[in-house]
Scaffold this active site. Structure first.
Site, PDB file in Angstrom:
ATOM      1  N   ARG A  89       0.833  -1.198   0.000  1.00 23.41           N
ATOM      2  CA  ARG A  89       0.000   0.000   0.000  1.00 23.41           C
ATOM      3  C   ARG A  89       0.872   1.253   0.000  1.00 23.41           C
ATOM      4  O   ARG A  89       1.801   1.380   0.783  1.00 23.41           O
ATOM      5  CB  ARG A  89      -0.900   0.017   1.232  1.00 23.41           C
ATOM      6  CG  ARG A  89      -1.549   1.356   1.356  1.00 23.41           C
ATOM      7  CD  ARG A  89      -2.820   1.352   2.103  1.00 23.41           C
ATOM      8  NE  ARG A  89      -3.248   2.722   2.253  1.00 23.41           N
ATOM      9  CZ  ARG A  89      -4.030   3.159   3.192  1.00 23.41           C
ATOM     10  NH1 ARG A  89      -4.505   2.327   4.082  1.00 23.41           N
ATOM     11  NH2 ARG A  89      -4.359   4.426   3.249  1.00 23.41           N
ATOM     12  N   ARG A  98      -6.289   1.761  -3.237  1.00 27.75           N
ATOM     13  CA  ARG A  98      -5.335   1.025  -2.425  1.00 27.75           C
ATOM     14  C   ARG A  98      -5.463  -0.484  -2.627  1.00 27.75           C
ATOM     15  O   ARG A  98      -6.550  -1.005  -2.854  1.00 27.75           O
ATOM     16  CB  ARG A  98      -5.466   1.399  -0.951  1.00 27.75           C
ATOM     17  CG  ARG A  98      -6.757   1.114  -0.313  1.00 27.75           C
ATOM     18  CD  ARG A  98      -7.648   2.282   0.087  1.00 27.75           C
ATOM     19  NE  ARG A  98      -7.212   3.631   0.119  1.00 27.75           N
ATOM     20  CZ  ARG A  98      -7.121   4.381   1.223  1.00 27.75           C
ATOM     21  NH1 ARG A  98      -7.396   3.883   2.390  1.00 27.75           N
ATOM     22  NH2 ARG A  98      -6.761   5.632   1.143  1.00 27.75           N
ATOM     23  N   ASP A 101      -6.773  -1.835   2.543  1.00 27.59           N
ATOM     24  CA  ASP A 101      -6.992  -0.842   3.600  1.00 27.59           C
ATOM     25  C   ASP A 101      -7.593  -1.583   4.787  1.00 27.59           C
ATOM     26  O   ASP A 101      -8.581  -2.303   4.631  1.00 27.59           O
ATOM     27  CB  ASP A 101      -7.982   0.216   3.087  1.00 27.59           C
ATOM     28  CG  ASP A 101      -8.221   1.331   4.093  1.00 27.59           C
ATOM     29  OD1 ASP A 101      -7.313   1.625   4.897  1.00 27.59           O
ATOM     30  OD2 ASP A 101      -9.321   1.930   4.067  1.00 27.59           O
ATOM     31  N   ASP A 103      -9.009  -0.976   8.627  1.00 24.92           N
ATOM     32  CA  ASP A 103      -9.391  -0.019   9.672  1.00 24.92           C
ATOM     33  C   ASP A 103      -9.863  -0.787  10.902  1.00 24.92           C
ATOM     34  O   ASP A 103     -10.650  -1.732  10.788  1.00 24.92           O
ATOM     35  CB  ASP A 103     -10.540   0.885   9.190  1.00 24.92           C
ATOM     36  CG  ASP A 103     -10.062   1.941   8.216  1.00 24.92           C
ATOM     37  OD1 ASP A 103      -8.868   2.290   8.240  1.00 24.92           O
ATOM     38  OD2 ASP A 103     -10.892   2.422   7.429  1.00 24.92           O
TER      39      ASP A 103
HETATM   40  N1  LIG Z   1      -9.564   3.290  14.351  1.00 23.51           N
HETATM   41  C1  LIG Z   1      -8.565   3.466  13.465  1.00 23.51           C
HETATM   42  N2  LIG Z   1      -8.313   2.533  12.516  1.00 23.51           N
HETATM   43  C2  LIG Z   1      -7.313   2.713  11.612  1.00 23.51           C
HETATM   44  N3  LIG Z   1      -6.500   3.793  11.586  1.00 23.51           N
HETATM   45  C3  LIG Z   1      -6.702   4.750  12.513  1.00 23.51           C
HETATM   46  C4  LIG Z   1      -7.743   4.626  13.488  1.00 23.51           C
HETATM   47  N4  LIG Z   1      -7.721   5.747  14.276  1.00 23.51           N
HETATM   48  C5  LIG Z   1      -6.723   6.502  13.829  1.00 23.51           C
HETATM   49  N5  LIG Z   1      -6.093   5.921  12.785  1.00 23.51           N
HETATM   50  C6  LIG Z   1      -4.948   6.493  12.067  1.00 23.51           C
HETATM   51  O1  LIG Z   1      -5.365   6.910  10.787  1.00 23.51           O
HETATM   52  C7  LIG Z   1      -4.223   6.886   9.939  1.00 23.51           C
HETATM   53  C8  LIG Z   1      -4.652   6.938   8.483  1.00 23.51           C
HETATM   54  O2  LIG Z   1      -5.401   5.790   8.165  1.00 23.51           O
HETATM   55  P1  LIG Z   1      -5.815   5.490   6.673  1.00 23.51           P
HETATM   56  O3  LIG Z   1      -4.752   5.931   5.730  1.00 23.51           O
HETATM   57  O4  LIG Z   1      -6.253   4.044   6.628  1.00 23.51           O
HETATM   58  O5  LIG Z   1      -7.066   6.456   6.485  1.00 23.51           O
HETATM   59  P2  LIG Z   1      -8.037   6.376   5.290  1.00 23.51           P
HETATM   60  O6  LIG Z   1      -8.471   4.947   5.142  1.00 23.51           O
HETATM   61  O7  LIG Z   1      -7.449   7.051   4.086  1.00 23.51           O
HETATM   62  O8  LIG Z   1      -9.259   7.243   5.789  1.00 23.51           O
HETATM   63  P3  LIG Z   1     -10.254   6.865   6.940  1.00 23.51           P
HETATM   64  O9  LIG Z   1      -9.502   7.053   8.219  1.00 23.51           O
HETATM   65  O10 LIG Z   1     -11.358   7.853   6.765  1.00 23.51           O
HETATM   66  O11 LIG Z   1     -10.667   5.433   6.704  1.00 23.51           O
HETATM   67  C9  LIG Z   1      -3.471   5.638  10.363  1.00 23.51           C
HETATM   68  O12 LIG Z   1      -2.088   5.800  10.171  1.00 23.51           O
HETATM   69  C10 LIG Z   1      -3.827   5.483  11.837  1.00 23.51           C
HETATM   70  O13 LIG Z   1      -2.766   5.800  12.705  1.00 23.51           O
HETATM   71  N1  LIG Z   2     -16.656   2.074  -1.492  1.00 21.64           N
HETATM   72  C1  LIG Z   2     -15.578   2.440  -0.807  1.00 21.64           C
HETATM   73  N2  LIG Z   2     -15.162   3.704  -0.858  1.00 21.64           N
HETATM   74  C2  LIG Z   2     -14.068   4.074  -0.150  1.00 21.64           C
HETATM   75  C3  LIG Z   2     -13.353   3.136   0.622  1.00 21.64           C
HETATM   76  C4  LIG Z   2     -13.813   1.806   0.665  1.00 21.64           C
HETATM   77  O1  LIG Z   2     -13.221   0.927   1.343  1.00 21.64           O
HETATM   78  N3  LIG Z   2     -14.923   1.493  -0.069  1.00 21.64           N
HETATM   79  N4  LIG Z   2     -12.267   3.522   1.331  1.00 21.64           N
HETATM   80  C5  LIG Z   2     -11.871   4.752   1.311  1.00 21.64           C
HETATM   81  C6  LIG Z   2     -10.691   5.104   2.117  1.00 21.64           C
HETATM   82  O2  LIG Z   2     -10.979   5.193   3.457  1.00 21.64           O
HETATM   83  C7  LIG Z   2     -12.529   5.792   0.523  1.00 21.64           C
HETATM   84  N5  LIG Z   2     -13.666   5.347  -0.208  1.00 21.64           N
END
Ligand SMILES: Nc1ncnc2c1ncn2[C@@H]1O[C@H](COP(=O)(O)OP(=O)(O)OP(=O)(O)O)[C@@H](O)[C@H]1O
Ligand SMILES: Nc1nc2c(c(=O)[nH]1)N=C(CO)CN2
Length: 179
Positions: A89, A98, A101, A103
């Protein structure tokens, strides 16, 4: 790493929209499960979803997993971020394409609010591509999370284009070892 004595239940959202998306989901689950402090306990169905946020990118496959982990939340997240990096990634466009991903949505018994880790995940109630898979695996005896997911689903109903993807099974006997 801070090992906790007992397993805690946690929920992880997985998304992929580059390369072999299905294989990436399989590989990420296998890598999580191969960690001595993480056990993948249940998986949702897989859904194909239109990109949300930054829309000029391929469709995603999204799913959710329930894991049991002896790791502290920060250590579980670190393992997840390492798996993202191992799988190639590249962080460039926020909400952009990506390979994988991961979360951390929710971890039983933990609430925290820092930039590195916020629990529950601050945006999980805004995204059908997270809530619909999560609803597949949250048991009704987890009253708090179950109520949260179903209330949020009710307010977002029909706002994103999401289709069930049928070709997925995990554990995948044909997959290469995660190690
Ligand atoms: N609950 C959580 N899960 C994953 N990452 C988290 C969380 N809380 C804070 N973070 C932080 O967020 C940072 C960015 O995460 P990431 O790049 O996956 O965001 P994104 O997927 O682009 O957007 P989103 O956070 O809206 O899903 C990570 O480096 C992490 O430290
Ligand atoms: N449908 C969909 N859209 C996204 C997704 C994802 O996992 N599914 N993840 C994102 C980054 O956080 C931004 N947009």
């Amino acid at each position: 790493m801070n090992e906790m004595k007992q397993e805690a239940v946690a929920y992880i959202a997985l998304g992929a929209n580059l390369g072999d998306r299905e294989r990436s989901l399989q590989e990420a689950l296998a890598k999580l499960d191969a960690h001595p402090g993480i056990r993948v306990a249940a998986c949702s169905d897989v859904y194909e979803t239109e990109p949300v946020g930054y829309t000029d990118q391929p469709q995603f496959l999204n799913m959710a997993a329930q894991v049991a982990s002896t790791l502290a939340p920060q250590d579980l997240l670190r393992v997840m971020l390492d798996i993202e990096l191992e799988m190639g990634r590249v962080r460039d466009v926020r909400w952009g394409p990506r390979v994988i991903d991961l979360d951390l949505l929710y971890m039983e018994g933990f609430e925290m609010d820092s930039p590195e880790l916020t629990l529950p995940h601050p945006r999980m109630g805004e995204r059908l591509f997270v809530l619909i898979p999560l609803a597949d695996i949250v048991p009704s005896d987890n009253r708090r999370l179950h109520a949260f997911v179903h209330r949020a689903l009710g307010t977002l109903d029909g706002k994103e284009d999401i289709r069930k993807w049928t070709r997925f099974s995990w554990p995948d006997e044909s997959a290469p070892s995660a190690n």
